[in-house]
Design a protein around this motif. Structure first.
Motif, PDB file in Angstrom:
ATOM      1  N   ILE A 241      -3.069 -52.629 -33.699  1.00  0.00           N
ATOM      2  CA  ILE A 241      -3.551 -51.199 -33.509  1.00  0.00           C
ATOM      3  C   ILE A 241      -4.238 -50.624 -34.740  1.00  0.00           C
ATOM      4  O   ILE A 241      -3.665 -50.316 -35.866  1.00  0.00           O
ATOM      5  N   ASP A 245      -7.797 -46.330 -33.581  1.00  0.00           N
ATOM      6  CA  ASP A 245      -7.460 -46.318 -32.361  1.00  0.00           C
ATOM      7  C   ASP A 245      -6.159 -45.368 -32.182  1.00  0.00           C
ATOM      8  O   ASP A 245      -5.919 -44.785 -30.835  1.00  0.00           O
ATOM      9  N   MET A 246      -5.310 -45.215 -33.114  1.00  0.00           N
ATOM     10  CA  MET A 246      -4.298 -44.558 -33.078  1.00  0.00           C
ATOM     11  C   MET A 246      -4.602 -42.935 -33.054  1.00  0.00           C
ATOM     12  O   MET A 246      -3.992 -42.220 -32.274  1.00  0.00           O
ATOM     13  N   ASP A 248      -7.064 -42.032 -31.015  1.00  0.00           N
ATOM     14  CA  ASP A 248      -7.579 -41.936 -29.580  1.00  0.00           C
ATOM     15  C   ASP A 248      -6.170 -42.035 -28.711  1.00  0.00           C
ATOM     16  O   ASP A 248      -6.542 -41.765 -27.464  1.00  0.00           O
ATOM     17  N   PHE A 249      -5.047 -42.021 -29.296  1.00  0.00           N
ATOM     18  CA  PHE A 249      -3.974 -42.068 -28.244  1.00  0.00           C
ATOM     19  C   PHE A 249      -3.643 -40.785 -27.539  1.00  0.00           C
ATOM     20  O   PHE A 249      -4.240 -39.749 -28.012  1.00  0.00           O
ATOM     21  N   ARG A 258       0.242 -37.819 -30.874  1.00  0.00           N
ATOM     22  CA  ARG A 258      -0.423 -39.017 -30.080  1.00  0.00           C
ATOM     23  C   ARG A 258       0.780 -40.031 -30.316  1.00  0.00           C
ATOM     24  O   ARG A 258       0.841 -40.563 -31.671  1.00  0.00           O
ATOM     25  N   ALA A 259       0.876 -40.969 -29.266  1.00  0.00           N
ATOM     26  CA  ALA A 259       1.605 -41.773 -29.366  1.00  0.00           C
ATOM     27  C   ALA A 259       1.682 -42.993 -28.347  1.00  0.00           C
ATOM     28  O   ALA A 259       1.103 -42.882 -27.353  1.00  0.00           O
ATOM     29  N   GLU A 260       1.985 -44.109 -28.625  1.00  0.00           N
ATOM     30  CA  GLU A 260       2.110 -45.473 -27.719  1.00  0.00           C
ATOM     31  C   GLU A 260       3.311 -46.138 -27.911  1.00  0.00           C
ATOM     32  O   GLU A 260       3.838 -46.236 -29.110  1.00  0.00           O
ATOM     33  N   LYS A 294       2.394 -43.760 -33.741  1.00  0.00           N
ATOM     34  CA  LYS A 294       2.214 -42.361 -33.585  1.00  0.00           C
ATOM     35  C   LYS A 294       1.192 -41.825 -34.593  1.00  0.00           C
ATOM     36  O   LYS A 294       1.081 -42.174 -35.840  1.00  0.00           O
ATOM     37  N   TYR A 295       0.291 -40.790 -34.012  1.00  0.00           N
ATOM     38  CA  TYR A 295      -0.554 -40.094 -35.048  1.00  0.00           C
ATOM     39  C   TYR A 295      -0.504 -38.517 -34.884  1.00  0.00           C
ATOM     40  O   TYR A 295      -0.358 -38.122 -33.800  1.00  0.00           O
ATOM     41  N   TYR A 302       0.093 -41.136 -40.236  1.00  0.00           N
ATOM     42  CA  TYR A 302       0.271 -42.248 -39.069  1.00  0.00           C
ATOM     43  C   TYR A 302       1.628 -42.638 -39.372  1.00  0.00           C
ATOM     44  O   TYR A 302       2.261 -42.588 -40.556  1.00  0.00           O
TER      45      TYR A 302
END
Length: 604
Positions: A241, A245-246, A248-249, A258-260, A294-295, A302
């Protein structure tokens, strides 16, 4: 235009087009910014918002830590020193936030600063690892250690190999938390967290580890061929990742940012990878855990997390959990050894790319040749010899076919005269002749076409692997991962000052020794055959070597060494094979003929 020259033109034009597209899409990287002079990334100076409990934990809440720079800077520290790393652990939060790699320097010069990997809050680029317990089941933040907890040293003075350090903290209820930190001879930390429940009620909490990075790295290259950002393995599935891109989570309320989130059932790891360095959290194999990338928009931080399942500690009971932290250089042998010790597919932390089935074996062979020879430049040449030997059966058939095509040249001219303007008749008679003589006119393209994926794979290997960084060859070529350092400005390495900056107009015009040798080797390879009679075709052939010379001049010098060696071996093979088939290439005659032609029109 005879078929042999046509096929050679098509193959050369195709390889030229592919490399041109590659050059446009993936230009040579910009020079690395020195972290000592870089502008720091925006940060509010606080440590991150840490979501430290799994979704299944009762009373799951985010733990917000607002530890400021002053508290971390003024805190006591425990030194870290081994043969390979040096740094310290802050007793505020027990964070590993100061680490340098003793065997690697920022620049090629021997007196350059060593690489600084982890940095504390308050520095230009805070980057650190934290461990702890997230409260659950009615516990509060005061009941568990946080990133601002003041730990004491229970045992150990300096963290080194075979000399662990144990930190201790006791909450108001008398429950004792311990954190034992060990380090091996390379770059692996082992962090064992324990809880000794001295209260009269059961305690529920979840262990976690996290890596936080304030802002993007100051030396981020943003180069398509290289992945920089989060790298994670979840039950055999690799995830990469980018930092962009982070941001845009989607916002996940339970994470507070913002997290995946990925649930790992058996084995995995997660962390950040740079060009040559990496930090990675590795829970014990067989332990399920939750990966979080996470951001935080508010703090521009980050973060990666490994959150393990909630545990319940009964009164008088002690529970412990162990997590490993890799923080160091992405050395192939070192990472491979950790993989063999149980870190699942750890070797894939190196960015092998889409063509991993080529880049992995190419690097393996190059690495072992370097160990055998002791010089990466000669190892690249040795690799070229081996690749050419493997492809020799195909090359032999190709060059034999080319020699036969030369012998058939008079017959081809007769067919053209008989066919006149009848293209269908011409093609039909040509095919009959090829079938009768057992000649494949397209075979001359195959060796060139096969070189293209090998060229790209080797480019990937040279650019992304640490073993090529600052790898010397001979004379002025002391870093094969960098462009040719010679130029007419420094009399091709004889004078002590630097050549023009790679990528600049001057560097493109006043190229170094290796690009010149590349152009000459391509030009000599052309002279195995007479120049085409067609003026346009002759002009394209005349300019092709010099266009390639300027295009590849800014590439890594190790790659240009490979290309020169490849051209030289190809010339030798083709010359000898064609002579063995009765055709004697008139190299010097073709050179004289080419000199007499007008380079703009191809005419004499």
């Amino acid at each position: 235009m005879d078929d042999q020259n046509k096929n050679l033109l098509i193959a050369t034009a195709l390889s030229f087009a592919v490399i041109l597209v590659w050059f446009v899409l993936f230009p040579p990287p910009e020079p690395t910014v020195n972290p000592d002079t870089a502008v720091p990334a925006a940060s509010d100076g606080t440590t991150p918002t840490i979501a430290t409990t799994p979704d299944t934990a009762p009373g799951s809440t985010a733990v917000v830590d607002q530890t400021g720079p002053a508290a971390v800077e003024d805190a006591p520290r425990v030194p870290i020193e081994t043969d390979r790393v040096i740094g310290s652990i802050s007793l505020v939060g027990g964070r590993i936030d100061d680490l340098s790699l003793k065997n690697y320097r920022v620049e090629l010069e021997q007196d350059a600063d060593i690489v600084h990997l982890l940095n504390s809050v308050g520095s230009q680029s805070p980057y650190y690892a934290l461990f702890g317990w997230a409260p659950g089941g009615g516990l509060t933040l005061d009941d568990v250690p946080s990133a601002s907890t003041n730990w004491t040293v229970e045992s150990g003075e300096t963290l080194s190999q075979n000399s662990p350090v144990t930190l201790r903290w006791e909450n108001p209820n008398g429950t004792v938390f311990r954190r034992t930190i060990e380090i091996d001879e390379d770059f692996m930390f082992t962090v064992t967290q324990s809880v000794e429940n001295a209260s009269d009620t059961a305690m529920t909490m979840a262990p976690y580890g996290l890596i936080a990075r304030h802002g993007e790295p100051t030396d981020l290259k943003n180069f398509f061929i290289l992945h920089e950002g989060v790298v994670a393995m979840a039950d055999g599935t690799l995830a990469e990742i980018d930092y962009s891109d982070m941001t845009d989570f989607a916002v996940v309320p339970t994470e507070g940012a913002r997290a995946e989130v990925t649930q790992v059932t058996e084995s995995g790891w997660i962390g950040f990878t740079d060009h040559y360095w990496m930090t990675t959290l590795i829970p014990e194999a067989g332990t399920p855990f939750r990966q979080v990338a996470k951001y935080s928009d508010a703090s521009n931080i980050y973060q990666t997390e490994a959150v393990q399942p909630t545990v319940t500690i009964e009164p008088g009971q002690t529970r412990e959990v162990t997590t490993q932290l890799f923080a160091g250089a992405k050395e192939w042998e070192t990472i491979r050894d950790y993989q063999e010790e149980g870190v699942d597919r750890f070797i894939d932390a190196i960015d092998w790319g889409w063509f991993f089935f080529l880049t992995k074996p190419i690097f393996w062979l190059l690495h072992h040749l370097n160990l055998l020879i002791g010089n990466m430049g000669w190892a690249i040449i040795g690799l070229t010899l081996i690749i050419k030997a493997v492809l020799f059966p195909l090359a032999y058939k190709s060059y034999v076919s080319m020699a036969k095509m030369k012998e058939l040249q008079p017959e081809m001219e007769k067919i053209k005269e008989r066919a006149g303007d009848d293209r269908q008749k011409l093609q039909q008679e040509m095919m009959e002749m090829y079938k009768k003589e057992k000649v494949n006119p397209a075979s001359g393209c195959l060796p060139i076409l096969l070189q293209i994926p090998i060229f790209f794979s080797l480019y990937k290997v040279i650019f992304v692997t640490l073993e090529l960084r600052h790898a010397p060859w001979l004379g002025p070529f002391q870093d094969l991962s960098a462009p040719d350092p010679t130029s007419i400005f420094n009399v091709y390495g004889l004078l002590p000052w630097a050549a023009p900056e790679p990528g600049s107009l001057l560097a493109l015009v006043f190229i170094g020794i290796l690009p010149l040798l590349l152009g000459v080797s391509m030009w000599m390879q052309q002279k195995l055959n007479p120049a085409p009679t067609d003026a346009t075709q002759a002009m394209i052939f005349a300019w092709m070597p010099w266009v390639f010379m300027f295009m590849l001049g800014g590439f890594a010098s190790g790659l240009v060494v490979y290309w020169i060696a490849n051209n030289t071996i190809t010339f030798t093979q083709q010359y000898l094979i064609m002579r063995s088939q009765g055709y004697k290439p008139d190299v010097f005659g073709n050179i004289k003929s080419g000199i007499k032609r007008n380079p703009k029109t191809g005419e004499k």
